[in-house]
Structures are given as structure tokens and as C-alpha cells.
Design an enzyme around this catalytic site. Structure first.
Site, mmCIF file in Angstrom:
data_model
loop_
_atom_site.group_PDB
_atom_site.id
_atom_site.type_symbol
_atom_site.label_atom_id
_atom_site.label_comp_id
_atom_site.label_asym_id
_atom_site.label_seq_id
_atom_site.Cartn_x
_atom_site.Cartn_y
_atom_site.Cartn_z
ATOM 1 C CB SER A 154 18.172 1.866 9.381
ATOM 2 O OG SER A 154 16.889 1.761 9.979
ATOM 3 C CE1 TYR A 211 15.880 -1.523 8.892
ATOM 4 C CE2 TYR A 211 16.146 -2.755 6.851
ATOM 5 C CZ TYR A 211 16.100 -1.555 7.534
ATOM 6 O OH TYR A 211 16.278 -0.369 6.849
HETATM 7 C C1 GCO Z 1 10.041 -0.452 9.631
HETATM 8 C C2 GCO Z 1 10.674 0.332 8.499
HETATM 9 C C3 GCO Z 1 11.993 0.973 8.947
HETATM 10 C C4 GCO Z 1 12.470 1.881 7.824
HETATM 11 C C5 GCO Z 1 13.827 2.482 8.055
HETATM 12 C C6 GCO Z 1 13.801 3.546 9.103
HETATM 13 O O1 GCO Z 1 9.750 -1.642 9.446
HETATM 14 O O2 GCO Z 1 9.842 0.167 10.697
HETATM 15 O O3 GCO Z 1 10.892 -0.511 7.386
HETATM 16 O O4 GCO Z 1 12.921 -0.061 9.212
HETATM 17 O O5 GCO Z 1 12.576 1.144 6.628
HETATM 18 O O6 GCO Z 1 14.782 1.516 8.335
HETATM 19 O O7 GCO Z 1 15.107 4.110 9.173
#
Ligand code: GCO
Length: 254
Positions: free
Chosen positions: A145, A158
Site C-alpha cells: 500500500s 492499517y
Molecule cells: C485510505 C485508503 C488507503 C488505500 C490504499 C492506498 O484510507 O487512505 O483506504 O489506505 O486503501 O491503501 O495505497
């Protein structure tokens, strides 16, 4: 080129019933692979499989909640038995629970880590053990990501999980190179999926993404097909331990 062909190969794509996972599964099927997908939602699995089997007959779906990390080995064993083993594993299933870090709960942290980091680690171990036993190499791809390199406010768990993926790719690439198992990552930019729906439906956020992305648009799952085929195939035979960003140029600028 023959090097890009996946004819005769089998692939497991977790979270392969929608979004980025389905995009990568489509690419592998178009290149000739027989694809197995996992997904928690049986109806979404069926819809995805109907499409994949039109591209490449023999694709299968397995209902699996990979956040239940104690069931990973049995889930992998069931899928592998059914498909005759896998040459390719794409660890794509993931989740995000957005909110200020000061409000983050232990449960939300644990759920995110279980699905985004623990499950991919131990699924990869199941895959590797099988390939080592069969004395065959293989290709593992992780969905990384932009949050493997930076963060956006309200994405602490995350971001931590995707930062872990960034280094896990290197660790497993180093450990398993001697077995001919290559380990790489694909780092999507902002892609229109169910996971990002609240963001691309927010006009202000969507406009920011388009402005911040040099290629000036949101990505689509189809944008991931080619990179998945490259990293799954012999066309990347000398590539391991790397992350390739399919991000419209996001990380190339500030
Ligand atoms: C957020 C998004 C990002 C994308 C992705 C970008 O909340 O800004 O969900 O996390 O999903 O990971 O690479």
C-alpha cells in the site's frame, strides 16, 4: 512473450472476489492460470467465479475468514487439496478500520493485524512448506500500500500492518530464495474498490486524490492485472524482495 504465460499454473488469491484481488485474479486467469479465490461472502465469490470461469475454466472459490488465524492451515490445506497445490499465492485480503489513533481499540488493532499481517505470513508459510516439500519454486505476491511508505491520518492500524508487509516481503524473500520461491509486493495507489468507496464517493477527498496523483485519476482494479502477471510469471524470474507501486505516480512526487 512466453515468459508471461501462466498456462498450467494454479494460483490462490485471497480476497479475490472483488476489488484489487479480483483484478489480479482476472489478470492471472487471462494469462492462463487456474485461479482459486477466498472471500468471506459466498454470493460475491459466486459472482467472481462466474466471471473467472468464463476466462479460464476450473477456477474455484473457498469461503474463508482469514482473520480467524487459527483456521489458516486447514483453509489452505482444503484449497490446496482441491486444486492439486499452488504455484502462486497472492496475499491480498485486507481490511481497514479508519479512526483517530487516540480512539483505536485493541480489538480493531488485533483484527487489522490478524487479517493484514498475520494471515499473509502463515498462509505464505503453508505455501512455502508445500513448495519446499515438492522441491518446486513459486511466486508469492503481497498487496502492499501507499501506507507501506507513508500514512494518512486515521489509518494507524492499517499503516502499521502495511509497514509490516513492506519488511515481511524482504524477510521471506531472503529466507526462501534458496528454494526458488520469490516474494514481492504490489503497492496500489488509490484504487476504486469497496474498501475505498467512502473515499471516492466523497467529492472533496476524490478531487484531492485526482490532484495528488500525477496521472490525474483514481486507479481501477484492471490497472493491477499486468503487474500481477509479471510478478507471478517467469518474466520476473530474477526479481524478489521488491515492491512495485501501481500508484499513478503518487510516490514520485510530494
Ligand atoms: C485510505 C485508503 C488507503 C488505500 C490504499 C492506498 O484510507 O487512505 O483506504 O489506505 O486503501 O491503501 O495505497
Amino acid at each position: 512473450m512466453k515468459a508471461f504465460s501462466l498456462k498450467g499454473k494454479t494460483a490462490l488469491v485471497t480476497g479475490g472476489n472483488s476489488g484489487i484481488g479480483l483484478g489480479m485474479a482476472r489478470g492471472l486467469a487471462k494469462a492462463g492460470a487456474t485461479v482459486a479465490i477466498t472471500g468471506r461472502n459466498a454470493a460475491k465469490n459466486e459472482r467472481a467465479l462466474a466471471e473467472l470461469n468464463r476466462i479460464q475454466p476450473g477456477c474455484r472459490g473457498f469461503a474463508a475468514d482469514l482473520a480467524k488465524t487459527d483456521l489458516i492451515r486447514s483453509a489452505y490445506a482444503e484449497a490446496s487439496k482441491d486444486m492439486g497445490g499452488f504455484d502462486i499465492l497472492i496475499n491480498n485480503a485486507g481490511t481497514t478500520i479508519r479512526g483517530p489513533a487516540e480512539d483505536l481499540t485493541l480489538d480493531d488493532w488485533s483484527t487489522t493485524m490478524a487479517l493484514n499481517l498475520t494471515a499473509p505470513m502463515f498462509l505464505s508459510q503453508c505455501f512455502a512448506r508445500e513448495r519446499i516439500e515438492r522441491k518446486q519454486g513459486g511466486s508469492i505476491i503481497f498487496t502492499a500500500s501507499l501506507m507501506s511508505e507513508a500514512s494518512r491520518s486515521t489509518t494507524a492500524a492499517y499503516t502499521a500492518s502495511k509497514g509490516g508487509i513492506r519488511q515481511l516481503i524482504k524477510a521471506l524473500a531472503v529466507d526462501w530464495a534458496k528454494y526458488g520461491i520469490r516474494v514481492n509486493g504490489i503497492g496500489p495507489g488509490y484504487i476504486e474498490t469497496d474498501l475505498t468507496r467512502p473515499l471516492h464517493e466523497n467529492e472533496e477527498f476524490s478531487a484531492w486524490v485526482k490532484k495528488r496523483t500525477p496521472l490525474g485519476r483514481w486507479g481501477q482494479p484492471a490497472d493491477l492485472e499486468g503487474m500481477a502477471v509479471l510478478l507471478a510469471s517467469d518474466a520476473s524470474a530474477f526479481v524478489t524482495g521488491q515492491i512495485f507501486y501501481v500508484d499513478g505516480g503518487w510516490l514520485a512526487t510530494f
